[in-house]
Design an enzyme around this catalytic site. Structure first.
Site, PDB file in Angstrom:
ATOM      1  N   ASP A  26     -18.534 -27.294 -49.973  1.00 60.99           N
ATOM      2  CA  ASP A  26     -17.444 -27.423 -49.028  1.00 60.99           C
ATOM      3  C   ASP A  26     -16.963 -26.013 -48.676  1.00 60.99           C
ATOM      4  O   ASP A  26     -17.220 -25.053 -49.423  1.00 60.99           O
ATOM      5  CB  ASP A  26     -16.316 -28.245 -49.655  1.00 60.99           C
ATOM      6  N   ASP A  28     -13.451 -25.091 -46.692  1.00 64.30           N
ATOM      7  CA  ASP A  28     -12.007 -24.911 -46.852  1.00 64.30           C
ATOM      8  C   ASP A  28     -11.581 -25.227 -48.276  1.00 64.30           C
ATOM      9  O   ASP A  28     -11.798 -26.334 -48.773  1.00 64.30           O
ATOM     10  CB  ASP A  28     -11.250 -25.822 -45.881  1.00 64.30           C
TER      11      ASP A  28
END
Length: 353
Positions: A26, A28
Site C-alpha cells: 500500500d 498512503d
C-alpha cells in the site's frame, strides 16, 4: 487462512524479503503520508529490492495515474516504473468493461487516474448525467472535488444507471492528519439515491485479481496499514500480510481485530521487510490472584495473557513490538472468531504504544 494466522502472529526465521517473492505495498500510510516519505521507507524498500524482492505498489487511491505515482516514488528515492503500480482505478475499469458494451460512455466522478484507466479499457469518459452514460464510476477526486460532481452522480444513479466505486475507504491519511476518503463521498451519493455501488478496491476480489494479473506474484506478501482494506484483502485472497504501524491503525485497534483483520506479521515500519519475525509461542497456564488468567503467549522477553477482563503483560523485552505480538496472540486466542474486548490500556502503556 490457517488457524495459526487466525490466532496469533506467525514467526519467520528468514527475512520477509527472502521468504516472499513479491511485496504488494500500500502507499498512503506505508510508503508515504501527505506526499512525503515515511521514515525508513526509502532505504528499506531499496534493500528489499537489492535482495531480489519484487516491489509492487497497490493503492486504493484512484486519483493519480500509475505514471504519476511511479514518478512520485522515484522522486522520493524509490525507483519505480508505471507497471509496478496497480490502482483501484484499473480494477474498477476492468470491472466496468466486463459489464458494458465496448466503447460505452462512463460518467466519471474523480480524477485523471480514473479517466486514463477507462480509456485503456476502450471506454469513453463523460462529465454529465445528460451524456447518456452506460455506467457511473466514482473515485477519490482530491480535496477540491466540487460538490456538484456528487450531485451529477446522484442524477444518473437515481435514473438507474449502474454505479461503480473504485473503493470505499472512509478516510485517507494526509500530512495534516486523517481526511475524508472516497468512501465518504460514496456515502453522499448512497444517501441521495438509496443505491449501492459495485466496489472494486481493497479488500474486495476485483482488486486482488487485478494485482495478481499485473504482477504474476506466486508468493506475495501484502503490506499495509489498514485492517479493513489491506489486511482484510489479504485474508480474502488467502495470502500472508504484514501490518506496519505508520498509518491509521493503532495498537489498541489491532488487539481488538476480528479474524479477517488479523495480519500474519506486525512491524513498526517497513524495516520489518528486512528481518525475520520472532516466534510467538504458548507460555502455558499462568495463575493469578483471582484465578482468572488464561494461558499466555511469549515473544522475546514478554509474556502476555488475558486476566479476567484485562490483557496483562509480564517480563521485560528489548523490543516493544515483541510485547505487542504476544498481546495479539493472547487477545486473538481468547476472542476466537470474535473481537477481544479485554482492556489493554495498562499493557500498551508499558510498551509505549
Amino acid at each position: 487462512m490457517n488457524e495459526t494466522v487466525r490466532n496469533r502472529p506467525d514467526g519467520s526465521a528468514r527475512p520477509l524479503s527472502e521468504a516472499y517473492d513479491t511485496a504488494l505495498l500500500d502507499l498512503d500510510g506505508v510508503v508515504y503520508a501527505g506526499g512525503e516519505a515515511i521514515a525508513h521507507a526509502v532505504e528499506s524498500l531499496g534493500a528489499a529490492r537489492a535482495e531480489g524482492m519484487h516491489l509492487a505498489y497497490v493503492t486504493n487511491n484512484a486519483l493519480r495515474t500509475p505514471e504519476a505515482v511511479a514518478a512520485h516514488l522515484t522522486e522520493l528515492g524509490v525507483p519505480a516504473a508505471p507497471a509496478d503500480v496497480i490502482t483501484s482505478a484499473q480494477a474498477v475499469a476492468r470491472l466496468i468493461a466486463e459489464q458494458v458494451p465496448a466503447g460505452a460512455r462512463v460518467l466519471v466522478i474523480g480524477g485523471e487516474g480514473l479517466r486514463v484507466a477507462l480509456c485503456e479499457r476502450g471506454l469513453e469518459p463523460v462529465e454529465s448525467a445528460d451524456d447518456d452514460p452506460a455506467a457511473v464510476v466514482q473515485g477519490y477526486g482530491g480535496p477540491e472535488l466540487p460538490w456538484g460532481r456528487l450531485a451529477e452522480a446522484s442524477y444518473a444513479v437515481a435514473r438507474g444507471v449502474p454505479w461503480f466505486a473504485s473503493n470505499t475507504d472512509l478516510t485517507i491519511p494526509s500530512a495534516r492528519g486523517i481526511a475524508p476518503g472516497n468512501g465518504a463521498a460514496v456515502e453522499v451519493v448512497r444517501i441521495a439515491t438509496g443505491a449501492t455501488p459495485q466496489v472494486a478496491g481493497k479488500p474486495l476480489p476485483p482488486m486482488h485479481r487485478e494485482t495478481i494479473l499485473r504482477t504474476g506474484a506466486r508468493r506475495p506478501l501484502v503490506v499495509g496499514d489498514r485492517l479493513d482494506t489491506d489486511i482484510e484483502g489479504a485474508y480474502a485472497g488467502g495470502v500472508d500480510s504484514l501490518l506496519v504501524l505508520t498509518g491509521v491503525t493503532t495498537a489498541a485497534q489491532l488487539l481488538a481485530a476480528e479474524p479477517r483483520h488479523r495480519p500474519t506479521y506486525v512491524a513498526a515500519d517497513l524495516r520489518g521487510l528486512l528481518t525475520g519475525q520472532p516466534e510467538v509461542a504458548p507460555a502455558g497456564e499462568a495463575a493469578s490472584s483471582e484465578g482468572g488468567r488464561r494461558g499466555g503467549f511469549r515473544c522475546g522477553g514478554w509474556v502476555a495473557a488475558v486476566d479476567g477482563d484485562a490483557l496483562v503483560l509480564d517480563g521485560e523485552g528489548d523490543d516493544p513490538l515483541d510485547g505487542l505480538r504476544a498481546l495479539c496472540a493472547a487477545a486473538w486466542t481468547a476472542a476466537g472468531d470474535g473481537a477481544c474486548g479485554a482492556d489493554a490500556g495498562k499493557a500498551l502503556a508499558r510498551l509505549g504504544l
